[in-house]
Write a protein that holds these residues in place. Sequence first.
Motif, PDB file in Angstrom:
ATOM      1  N   GLU A   1      -4.631 -23.717 -68.945  1.00 17.65           N
ATOM      2  CA  GLU A   1      -4.436 -22.419 -68.284  1.00 17.65           C
ATOM      3  C   GLU A   1      -4.731 -21.230 -69.186  1.00 17.65           C
ATOM      4  O   GLU A   1      -5.181 -20.183 -68.715  1.00 17.65           O
ATOM      5  N   SER A   2      -4.437 -21.348 -70.480  1.00 19.22           N
ATOM      6  CA  SER A   2      -4.518 -20.208 -71.398  1.00 19.22           C
ATOM      7  C   SER A   2      -4.765 -20.690 -72.819  1.00 19.22           C
ATOM      8  O   SER A   2      -4.649 -21.880 -73.118  1.00 19.22           O
ATOM      9  N   CYS A   3      -5.045 -19.710 -73.698  1.00 18.84           N
ATOM     10  CA  CYS A   3      -5.138 -19.973 -75.138  1.00 18.84           C
ATOM     11  C   CYS A   3      -4.026 -19.208 -75.849  1.00 18.84           C
ATOM     12  O   CYS A   3      -3.655 -18.103 -75.441  1.00 18.84           O
ATOM     13  N   TYR A   4      -3.540 -19.806 -76.932  1.00 23.56           N
ATOM     14  CA  TYR A   4      -2.361 -19.267 -77.612  1.00 23.56           C
ATOM     15  C   TYR A   4      -2.688 -18.972 -79.080  1.00 23.56           C
ATOM     16  O   TYR A   4      -3.133 -19.851 -79.810  1.00 23.56           O
TER      17      TYR A   4
ATOM     18  N   GLU B   1      -5.555 -24.430 -77.565  1.00 27.41           N
ATOM     19  CA  GLU B   1      -6.331 -24.304 -76.330  1.00 27.41           C
ATOM     20  C   GLU B   1      -5.700 -25.135 -75.212  1.00 27.41           C
ATOM     21  O   GLU B   1      -5.662 -26.356 -75.295  1.00 27.41           O
TER      22      GLU B   1
ATOM     23  N   TYR C   1       5.122 -23.870 -73.488  1.00 27.32           N
ATOM     24  CA  TYR C   1       3.809 -24.272 -72.985  1.00 27.32           C
ATOM     25  C   TYR C   1       3.309 -25.513 -73.721  1.00 27.32           C
ATOM     26  O   TYR C   1       3.798 -25.859 -74.804  1.00 27.32           O
TER      27      TYR C   1
ATOM     28  N   ASN D   1      -8.197 -14.890 -70.900  1.00 26.18           N
ATOM     29  CA  ASN D   1      -7.584 -16.200 -71.171  1.00 26.18           C
ATOM     30  C   ASN D   1      -6.569 -16.189 -72.312  1.00 26.18           C
ATOM     31  O   ASN D   1      -6.155 -17.247 -72.784  1.00 26.18           O
ATOM     32  N   LEU D   2      -6.166 -14.994 -72.757  1.00 24.75           N
ATOM     33  CA  LEU D   2      -5.179 -14.878 -73.836  1.00 24.75           C
ATOM     34  C   LEU D   2      -3.776 -14.905 -73.238  1.00 24.75           C
ATOM     35  O   LEU D   2      -3.433 -14.057 -72.414  1.00 24.75           O
ATOM     36  N   SER D   3      -2.972 -15.869 -73.640  1.00 29.03           N
ATOM     37  CA  SER D   3      -1.602 -15.948 -73.154  1.00 29.03           C
ATOM     38  C   SER D   3      -0.743 -14.853 -73.780  1.00 29.03           C
ATOM     39  O   SER D   3      -0.984 -14.432 -74.910  1.00 29.03           O
ATOM     40  N   SER D   4       0.267 -14.406 -73.042  1.00 32.20           N
ATOM     41  CA  SER D   4       1.225 -13.438 -73.597  1.00 32.20           C
ATOM     42  C   SER D   4       2.192 -14.133 -74.552  1.00 32.20           C
ATOM     43  O   SER D   4       2.901 -13.482 -75.312  1.00 32.20           O
TER      44      SER D   4
ATOM     45  N   CYS E   1      -9.722 -23.276 -69.026  1.00 30.85           N
ATOM     46  CA  CYS E   1      -9.644 -21.822 -68.837  1.00 30.85           C
ATOM     47  C   CYS E   1     -10.854 -21.108 -69.444  1.00 30.85           C
ATOM     48  O   CYS E   1     -11.285 -20.065 -68.948  1.00 30.85           O
TER      49      CYS E   1
ATOM     50  N   GLU F   1      -9.339 -12.630 -75.087  1.00 30.01           N
ATOM     51  CA  GLU F   1      -8.611 -11.592 -74.342  1.00 30.01           C
ATOM     52  C   GLU F   1      -9.531 -10.901 -73.335  1.00 30.01           C
ATOM     53  O   GLU F   1      -9.161 -10.676 -72.183  1.00 30.01           O
TER      54      GLU F   1
END
Length: 265
Positions: free
Chosen positions: A110-113, A107, A147, A136-139, A51, A132
Motif C-alpha cells: 500500500e505504501s512506502c515507509y 516497501e 504496518y 506513495n509516502l506513508s505518514s 504501490c 511522495e
Amino acid sequence: MSEGRKALFFDIDGTLFSEVNRNVPESAKQAVEQARKKGHLVFINSGRTHCLIGPIEQLVKVDGYCCGCGTRIVVGDQVLFSSAIPHEQGLEIKRIIRDHDLDGVLEGTESCYFRKETSRFPQVERLKEIVEQEGNLSSYGWDEDCYNFDKFCVFADEKSDLKGFSRALGLDFEIIDRGDGFYECVPSGYSKATAIELVLKHYGIALEDTYVFGDSTNDLSMFEYAKNCILMGHHSVELEPYATFYTKNVEDDGVAYAMEKLRLV
C-alpha cells in the motif's frame, strides 16, 4: 518462431521506463499494444512493490503485474499471490538497519515507509521525494509499528557495517547489490523468476514461449531462468552470460526494436 501465444515480461526502470526522461517511449507503448493484439500476454516484472507500479499502469496497458521481486502477483483483477514479511521480523529488520548504520526504504503493498528524520544519505532523501510526489509516502515512520512491508532497500557508505548487516539478516533475505552502495533486500524464496514460474503455470504457457526484458542485477534471476533474454543497451555486465538478444537503450526505442527483430510484433 512458432505463431503460438507468447508471454513477455518487462522490468520497469531502465527497460520499459526511461530513468532519463521519466517516461515510457511511445514506440514501446505501441509495441506492447501490438503484441497484445496478436494474442501475446504482457507482464510487468519489477522490483517495485505494488504501490510503486501506479505511474506505469497509467502509461502502458498490460495483462498483469509481478511486483516486489515476486512477492506479489496480480493478473487482470485477480491477486494470484501475495506475501508480506512477518510483523515481528519487520520490526527486527528496522533495528538491524539502524544498528549497522544504514538507511533506506521499507516497501509495502500500500505504501512506502521512511524514517521521519532527515537521512544522511542524499539518495534516500531523493527517493523519498519521488515516492511522495507519486503519492506513495506513508505518514507513518519507522518508530510506528502498525504496518507490514514486503521487501526493502538500503543504502550503505563508509560508516556502515555492511558485513554485520548481511550477517544479521542471515539466510532469510537475498541481498542484491545494485551498485553505488544501493542494496535491494528480498525475502529468500522469492524472485522475478518465481513470479514468472507462477504466471506461466497459471496460463499454461511453456518456458520456450517466454521472453524477458531487463537491464540490471535484480533481473538476474529471470535471465537465469528464461530461454529468451533481451538485454537493454545500458545494462549490468552480470546479465551478459544469459542474454540471447542485445537491444538498444530504452530512450533509443530498444523495446520496440527487439520486439520487431524477434517478430513479436
